[in-house]
Scaffold this motif. Structure first.
Motif, PDB file in Angstrom:
ATOM      1  N   ARG A 193       0.707  -1.227  -0.075  1.00 31.67           N
ATOM      2  CA  ARG A 193      -0.086   0.049  -0.099  1.00 31.67           C
ATOM      3  C   ARG A 193       0.833   1.198   0.193  1.00 31.67           C
ATOM      4  O   ARG A 193       0.563   2.193  -0.575  1.00 31.67           O
ATOM      5  CB  ARG A 193      -0.974   0.101   1.277  1.00 31.67           C
ATOM      6  N   PHE A 194       2.179   0.911   0.841  1.00 32.32           N
ATOM      7  CA  PHE A 194       2.919   2.290   0.796  1.00 32.32           C
ATOM      8  C   PHE A 194       3.394   2.577  -0.660  1.00 32.32           C
ATOM      9  O   PHE A 194       3.629   3.816  -1.029  1.00 32.32           O
ATOM     10  CB  PHE A 194       3.909   2.054   2.033  1.00 32.32           C
ATOM     11  N   THR A 195       3.829   1.424  -1.232  1.00 29.55           N
ATOM     12  CA  THR A 195       4.640   1.778  -2.669  1.00 29.55           C
ATOM     13  C   THR A 195       3.470   2.340  -3.692  1.00 29.55           C
ATOM     14  O   THR A 195       3.748   3.262  -4.383  1.00 29.55           O
ATOM     15  CB  THR A 195       4.985   0.276  -3.159  1.00 29.55           C
ATOM     16  N   ALA A 196       2.222   1.849  -3.496  1.00 28.92           N
ATOM     17  CA  ALA A 196       1.546   2.308  -4.501  1.00 28.92           C
ATOM     18  C   ALA A 196       0.808   3.789  -4.082  1.00 28.92           C
ATOM     19  O   ALA A 196       0.891   4.491  -5.152  1.00 28.92           O
ATOM     20  CB  ALA A 196       0.018   1.356  -4.300  1.00 28.92           C
ATOM     21  N   ASP A 197       0.671   4.080  -2.867  1.00 30.42           N
ATOM     22  CA  ASP A 197       0.597   5.262  -2.572  1.00 30.42           C
ATOM     23  C   ASP A 197       1.310   6.419  -2.857  1.00 30.42           C
ATOM     24  O   ASP A 197       1.138   7.371  -3.402  1.00 30.42           O
ATOM     25  CB  ASP A 197       0.029   5.493  -0.924  1.00 30.42           C
ATOM     26  N   VAL A 198       2.656   6.083  -2.729  1.00 32.94           N
ATOM     27  CA  VAL A 198       3.793   6.786  -2.894  1.00 32.94           C
ATOM     28  C   VAL A 198       3.809   6.988  -4.623  1.00 32.94           C
ATOM     29  O   VAL A 198       4.024   8.316  -4.935  1.00 32.94           O
ATOM     30  CB  VAL A 198       5.296   6.250  -2.481  1.00 32.94           C
ATOM     31  N   ALA A 199       3.600   6.184  -5.362  1.00 31.78           N
ATOM     32  CA  ALA A 199       3.660   6.235  -6.889  1.00 31.78           C
ATOM     33  C   ALA A 199       2.393   6.967  -7.225  1.00 31.78           C
ATOM     34  O   ALA A 199       2.623   7.622  -8.120  1.00 31.78           O
ATOM     35  CB  ALA A 199       3.483   4.764  -7.399  1.00 31.78           C
ATOM     36  N   HIS A 200       1.249   6.959  -6.423  1.00 35.36           N
ATOM     37  CA  HIS A 200       0.272   7.612  -6.983  1.00 35.36           C
ATOM     38  C   HIS A 200       0.426   9.301  -6.905  1.00 35.36           C
ATOM     39  O   HIS A 200      -0.082   9.932  -7.578  1.00 35.36           O
ATOM     40  CB  HIS A 200      -1.061   7.027  -6.367  1.00 35.36           C
ATOM     41  N   GLU A 201       0.874   9.394  -5.610  1.00 30.41           N
ATOM     42  CA  GLU A 201       1.031  10.795  -5.042  1.00 30.41           C
ATOM     43  C   GLU A 201       2.275  11.534  -5.924  1.00 30.41           C
ATOM     44  O   GLU A 201       2.216  12.418  -6.078  1.00 30.41           O
ATOM     45  CB  GLU A 201       1.589  10.762  -3.807  1.00 30.41           C
ATOM     46  N   LEU A 202       3.085  10.696  -6.376  1.00 30.73           N
ATOM     47  CA  LEU A 202       4.200  11.324  -7.167  1.00 30.73           C
ATOM     48  C   LEU A 202       3.879  11.598  -8.810  1.00 30.73           C
ATOM     49  O   LEU A 202       4.535  12.592  -9.222  1.00 30.73           O
ATOM     50  CB  LEU A 202       5.442  10.142  -7.203  1.00 30.73           C
ATOM     51  N   ARG A 203       2.448  11.032  -8.996  1.00 34.93           N
ATOM     52  CA  ARG A 203       2.346  11.142 -10.297  1.00 34.93           C
ATOM     53  C   ARG A 203       1.846  12.798 -10.585  1.00 34.93           C
ATOM     54  O   ARG A 203       2.351  13.299 -11.757  1.00 34.93           O
ATOM     55  CB  ARG A 203       1.003  10.357 -10.685  1.00 34.93           C
ATOM     56  N   THR A 204       1.018  13.228  -9.768  1.00 39.43           N
ATOM     57  CA  THR A 204       0.481  14.596  -9.990  1.00 39.43           C
ATOM     58  C   THR A 204       1.823  15.635  -9.944  1.00 39.43           C
ATOM     59  O   THR A 204       1.885  16.497 -11.012  1.00 39.43           O
ATOM     60  CB  THR A 204      -0.644  14.998  -8.824  1.00 39.43           C
ATOM     61  N   PRO A 205       2.577  15.807  -9.119  1.00 40.91           N
ATOM     62  CA  PRO A 205       3.649  16.674  -9.079  1.00 40.91           C
ATOM     63  C   PRO A 205       4.645  16.246 -10.188  1.00 40.91           C
ATOM     64  O   PRO A 205       5.226  17.387 -11.033  1.00 40.91           O
ATOM     65  CB  PRO A 205       4.459  16.661  -7.856  1.00 40.91           C
ATOM     66  N   LEU A 206       4.706  15.053 -10.830  1.00 37.80           N
ATOM     67  CA  LEU A 206       5.670  14.804 -11.767  1.00 37.80           C
ATOM     68  C   LEU A 206       4.986  15.233 -13.147  1.00 37.80           C
ATOM     69  O   LEU A 206       5.790  15.737 -14.162  1.00 37.80           O
ATOM     70  CB  LEU A 206       6.042  13.461 -11.851  1.00 37.80           C
ATOM     71  N   THR A 207       3.879  15.189 -13.225  1.00 35.03           N
ATOM     72  CA  THR A 207       2.984  15.766 -14.423  1.00 35.03           C
ATOM     73  C   THR A 207       3.447  17.186 -14.609  1.00 35.03           C
ATOM     74  O   THR A 207       3.525  17.776 -15.652  1.00 35.03           O
ATOM     75  CB  THR A 207       1.620  15.391 -14.224  1.00 35.03           C
ATOM     76  N   GLY A 208       3.259  17.864 -13.489  1.00 36.61           N
ATOM     77  CA  GLY A 208       3.431  19.367 -13.338  1.00 36.61           C
ATOM     78  C   GLY A 208       4.647  19.648 -13.785  1.00 36.61           C
ATOM     79  O   GLY A 208       5.219  20.609 -14.392  1.00 36.61           O
ATOM     80  N   LEU A 209       5.804  18.994 -13.294  1.00 36.25           N
ATOM     81  CA  LEU A 209       7.196  19.326 -13.578  1.00 36.25           C
ATOM     82  C   LEU A 209       7.578  18.894 -14.837  1.00 36.25           C
ATOM     83  O   LEU A 209       8.161  19.644 -15.201  1.00 36.25           O
ATOM     84  CB  LEU A 209       7.801  18.429 -12.630  1.00 36.25           C
ATOM     85  N   HIS A 210       6.934  17.897 -15.458  1.00 44.26           N
ATOM     86  CA  HIS A 210       6.997  17.668 -16.675  1.00 44.26           C
ATOM     87  C   HIS A 210       6.487  18.689 -17.776  1.00 44.26           C
ATOM     88  O   HIS A 210       7.105  19.250 -18.676  1.00 44.26           O
ATOM     89  CB  HIS A 210       6.385  16.371 -17.239  1.00 44.26           C
ATOM     90  N   ALA A 211       5.272  19.277 -17.341  1.00 44.68           N
ATOM     91  CA  ALA A 211       4.892  20.398 -17.768  1.00 44.68           C
ATOM     92  C   ALA A 211       5.774  21.945 -17.927  1.00 44.68           C
ATOM     93  O   ALA A 211       6.032  22.204 -18.993  1.00 44.68           O
ATOM     94  CB  ALA A 211       3.399  20.818 -17.677  1.00 44.68           C
ATOM     95  N   ALA A 212       6.238  21.794 -16.934  1.00 47.04           N
ATOM     96  CA  ALA A 212       7.169  22.996 -16.446  1.00 47.04           C
ATOM     97  C   ALA A 212       8.526  22.838 -17.308  1.00 47.04           C
ATOM     98  O   ALA A 212       8.931  23.909 -17.782  1.00 47.04           O
ATOM     99  CB  ALA A 212       7.323  23.269 -15.132  1.00 47.04           C
ATOM    100  N   ALA A 213       8.866  21.697 -17.433  1.00 43.57           N
ATOM    101  CA  ALA A 213      10.243  21.394 -18.139  1.00 43.57           C
ATOM    102  C   ALA A 213       9.960  21.563 -19.503  1.00 43.57           C
ATOM    103  O   ALA A 213      11.234  21.968 -20.387  1.00 43.57           O
ATOM    104  CB  ALA A 213      10.786  19.738 -17.849  1.00 43.57           C
ATOM    105  N   GLU A 214       8.783  21.337 -20.091  1.00 45.42           N
ATOM    106  CA  GLU A 214       8.583  21.470 -21.517  1.00 45.42           C
ATOM    107  C   GLU A 214       8.706  23.196 -21.948  1.00 45.42           C
ATOM    108  O   GLU A 214       8.834  23.648 -23.001  1.00 45.42           O
ATOM    109  CB  GLU A 214       7.158  21.041 -22.111  1.00 45.42           C
ATOM    110  N   LEU A 215       8.464  24.010 -20.976  1.00 43.30           N
ATOM    111  CA  LEU A 215       8.226  25.596 -21.075  1.00 43.30           C
ATOM    112  C   LEU A 215       9.561  26.245 -20.815  1.00 43.30           C
ATOM    113  O   LEU A 215       9.939  27.132 -21.093  1.00 43.30           O
ATOM    114  CB  LEU A 215       7.359  26.178 -20.073  1.00 43.30           C
ATOM    115  N   LEU A 216      10.751  25.389 -20.545  1.00 43.81           N
ATOM    116  CA  LEU A 216      12.216  26.066 -20.294  1.00 43.81           C
ATOM    117  C   LEU A 216      12.706  26.151 -21.698  1.00 43.81           C
ATOM    118  O   LEU A 216      12.214  25.449 -22.806  1.00 43.81           O
ATOM    119  CB  LEU A 216      12.741  24.968 -19.327  1.00 43.81           C
TER     120      LEU A 216
END
Length: 419
Positions: A224-247
């Motif tokens: 459960r911890f692994t799944a929760d961490v992976a799910h929680e990382l998805r949202t900030p990583l999506t935003g980070l990926h979008a921000a990296a495309e704007l650099l």
């Protein structure tokens, strides 16, 4: 393959049966000897007293000059020589010997001169009594040993059955089935007699069930911890990926985008492992030719890998999962080994070989382990773990070995479609 467990009637039951048999035989022999000696002494003693009493009467008649009764005489024929010598020497004694084909109790004492006065008493009845007693001891001992052996074997096999069940459950738990439980009736609150202490086998079964429950709880919490961490990382990583495309274009931007892509791949791998850990993956089966499917998997991996089709075969499999397994094996060969990397299809067996330093010893012996490293070397990440998990979902066997002339060899064995 794990070695088969011994049957419940195996070594422990055989040893217990042999021990019970030996102890019963020893006890029966001891009791038989004691009874035989006691009864024989009593019987011989009564016959001796009777013979000596008749000898006394014969001596009185002999000294009075009266004629001797039947069975008495001076130096009668058949008198044992040792007993005669004893009587001639002035002593009285008794002795059992055969006379005219019948066991006889002799009593002898001194007469006049160099002669012996002796009486003979029929000892046949006493001898038959002792023989009958010996036969009764043998029969009763045999029956007692047989009955004790049956009862002991029944009791021992009940214990060995429970031990066998406990061992089977332990094997299932070690194989990953954490839902397995012994559930020994003697450990259940409703059936356990509070007045009767819990036996050792039930204690072992209860300890094993408790251990399995604890392990299952910890494993589920980690999953459960692994799944929760992976799910929680998805949202900030999506935003980070979008921000990296704007650099703005440049080397720093490329580094940021590369690291963000690596994090996204790691997050997706963690999510895939968490789904595999639940054991609830569903297959989408279809019939595929293994050769073309392997070629597509290699092209999808985007690396220069030689594909050799020795013998093509049709397999019923989940195409997406199989391509994932082969792609991970090829990617791992390029990442951690050296070229050339060769994928070979020989019937339902697919091998992926590189020409690097080979797999670590721990991986060959125990299979891939998540993020494990040894001796400062770079670990194998999650690719092989995912490949092994997906292979198990497919019902295939994935094995890791090192080639004698160097290089790592991963062998995937599938079930070919019957025609």
């Amino acid at each position: 393959m794990r070695p088969a467990l011994p049957q419940w009637s195996g070594t422990l039951a055989a040893k217990a049966a042999a021990f019970i048999t030996v102890m019963c035989c020893a006890l029966a022999a001891l009791l038989g000897v004691l009874v035989h000696v006691q009864v024989t002494n009593q019987t011989v003693g009564q016959a001796r007293d009777q013979a000596l009493q008749r000898l006394t009467q014969a001596t009185e008649r002999f000294e009075a000059g009266d004629s001797l009764k039947r069975g008495a005489g001076v130096d009668p024929p058949g008198l044992p020589r040792p007993l005669r010598n004893l009587a001639v020497g002035g002593d009285r004694g008794t002795m059992v010997s055969d006379f005219q084909g019948r066991p006889t109790m002799w009593a002898a004492g001194p007469a006049d001169g160099d002669r012996a006065l002796a009486v003979a008493v029929d000892y046949s009845q006493q001898a038959r009594t002792i023989q009958g007693l010996d036969r009764a001891i043998l029969w009763s001992s045999g029956l007692a040993i047989g009955a004790t052996l049956l009862v002991g074997a029944f009791a021992v096999t009940r214990v060995t059955r429970r031990l066998h069940t406990t061992a089977l459950v332990a094997r299932r738990i070690s194989a990953g089935d954490l839902d397995a439980r012994v559930n020994d009736p003697r450990t259940q609150p409703r059936t356990k007699d509070p007045a009767r202490p819990q036996d050792e086998v039930a204690a072992v079964a209860a300890a094993l069930d408790s251990m399995a429950s604890s392990l299952q709880g910890k494993l589920l919490a980690e999953q459960r911890f692994t799944a929760d961490v992976a799910h929680e990382l998805r949202t900030p990583l999506t935003g980070l990926h979008a921000a990296a495309e704007l650099l703005p274009p440049g080397r720093p931007t490329e580094l940021v985008r590369d690291r963000v892509a690596a994090l996204r791949t790691l997050t997706e791998d963690l999510l895939e492992i968490s789904r595999l850990d639940t054991g609830r993956e569903l297959l989408e089966l279809d019939t595929e030719q293994l050769g073309p499917l392997a070629e597509r998997a290699v092209r999808g991996a985007g690396s220069g890998t030689e594909v050799r089709v020795v013998r093509d075969v049709a397999v019923e499999t989940d195409r997406r999962r199989l391509e994932r397994v082969l792609g991970n094996l090829v990617a791992n060969a390029h990442k951690h080994g050296r070229g050339p990397v060769v994928l070979t299809v020989d019937g339902p067996v697919v091998t992926v070989r590189d020409h690097g330093d080979g797999f670590p010893e721990y991986l060959v012996a125990h299979g891939p382990q998540r993020f494990r490293t040894e001796g400062g070397a770079r670990g194998h990440g999650l690719g092989l773990t995912i490949a092994l998990g997906q292979a198990e979902v497919l019902g295939a066997r994935l094995e890791f070995a090192n080639a004698p002339d160097g290089g790592a060899v991963a062998t995937l064995t599938l079930a070919a479609e019957e025609r």
